[in-house]
Design a protein around this motif. Structure first.
Motif, short mmCIF file in Angstrom:
data_model
loop_
_atom_site.label_atom_id
_atom_site.label_comp_id
_atom_site.label_asym_id
_atom_site.label_seq_id
_atom_site.Cartn_x
_atom_site.Cartn_y
_atom_site.Cartn_z
N THR A 3 -17.56 -30.27 17.97
CA THR A 3 -18.39 -31.16 18.77
C THR A 3 -18.64 -30.62 20.17
OG1 THR A 3 -16.42 -32.40 19.43
CG2 THR A 3 -17.68 -33.23 17.53
N ASP A 32 -26.91 -37.97 17.50
CA ASP A 32 -26.64 -39.36 17.18
C ASP A 32 -27.05 -40.21 18.38
OD1 ASP A 32 -24.48 -41.73 17.49
OD2 ASP A 32 -24.83 -41.31 15.36
N VAL A 37 -23.71 -36.89 19.91
CA VAL A 37 -23.13 -35.76 19.18
C VAL A 37 -24.17 -35.21 18.20
CG1 VAL A 37 -21.34 -35.13 17.50
CG2 VAL A 37 -20.80 -36.68 19.37
N GLU A 39 -25.91 -34.32 15.02
CA GLU A 39 -25.67 -34.92 13.70
C GLU A 39 -26.46 -34.23 12.58
OE1 GLU A 39 -25.16 -39.36 11.87
OE2 GLU A 39 -26.33 -39.13 13.68
N TRP A 40 -27.69 -33.84 12.85
CA TRP A 40 -28.55 -33.22 11.84
C TRP A 40 -29.21 -31.98 12.41
CZ3 TRP A 40 -28.15 -35.25 7.15
CH2 TRP A 40 -27.73 -36.59 7.03
N PRO A 55 -26.91 -32.03 7.20
CA PRO A 55 -25.91 -32.69 8.05
C PRO A 55 -25.03 -31.65 8.74
CG PRO A 55 -25.26 -32.80 5.76
CD PRO A 55 -26.62 -32.16 5.79
N LYS A 57 -22.04 -32.48 10.33
CA LYS A 57 -20.62 -32.81 10.29
C LYS A 57 -19.84 -31.97 9.28
CE LYS A 57 -17.35 -36.52 10.44
NZ LYS A 57 -17.13 -37.94 10.49
N PRO A 58 -20.28 -31.83 8.03
CA PRO A 58 -19.48 -30.98 7.15
C PRO A 58 -19.82 -29.49 7.28
CG PRO A 58 -21.22 -31.98 5.87
CD PRO A 58 -21.31 -32.54 7.28
N ARG A 60 -20.37 -25.78 9.40
CA ARG A 60 -19.56 -25.09 10.41
C ARG A 60 -20.27 -23.82 10.85
NH1 ARG A 60 -16.56 -20.86 8.23
NH2 ARG A 60 -16.70 -20.72 5.98
N TYR A 96 -28.14 -39.33 4.06
CA TYR A 96 -26.73 -39.46 3.67
C TYR A 96 -26.60 -39.61 2.16
CZ TYR A 96 -24.68 -39.79 8.34
OH TYR A 96 -24.22 -39.52 9.61
#
Length: 125
Positions: A3, A32, A37, A39-40, A55, A57-58, A60, A96
């Motif tokens: 983040t 977001d 943060v 998000e996409w 996404p 979040k998952p 890296r 999602y």
């Protein structure tokens, strides 16, 4: 995903699927609304100059590239909302669902046995 990464630093990075196949290049990053943060990411797939939302979040960062833990075919089939516009809550929900990601919702309180309704439930407009 980390983040503490500046969302602007993601733009222009190459993106790869879980098998290491190139998806495309990060075109835009969406934050977001509530937290700010990242998000996409909108990834330019090169397929008819289309951007696919992935996404973060998952995902890296690995070797200066964005590693997305989904198959390229799933990413290319993501709903197309166009870039440069705000994603609505309904559009985010569609994304999602497309990626099979759950949205964490607070657990409701146990029912109040005396009144037959949720304890602490407020009247909704």
């Amino acid at each position: 995903m980390q983040t503490d990464i500046d969302p602007r630093s993601l733009i222009g990075r190459k993106a790869f699927d879980r098998s290491g196949l190139k998806i495309g290049t990060v075109d835009e990053v969406y934050l977001d609304d509530a937290t700010g943060v990242p998000e996409w990411a909108a990834v330019r797939t090169g397929l008819f100059s289309r951007d696919a939302f992935v996404p973060l979040k998952p995902s890296r960062l690995a070797s200066e590239a964005l590693q997305v833990p989904f198959d390229r075919s799933l990413i290319r089939e993501a709903p197309d909302f166009g870039v440069g516009r705000h994603l609505s809550p309904e559009q985010e929900l569609q994304l999602y669902h497309h990626y099979g990601l759950g949205i964490s919702a607070p657990t409701p309180p146990p029912p109040d046995r005396d009144f037959g309704r949720l304890a602490g439930e407020e009247e909704r407009a």
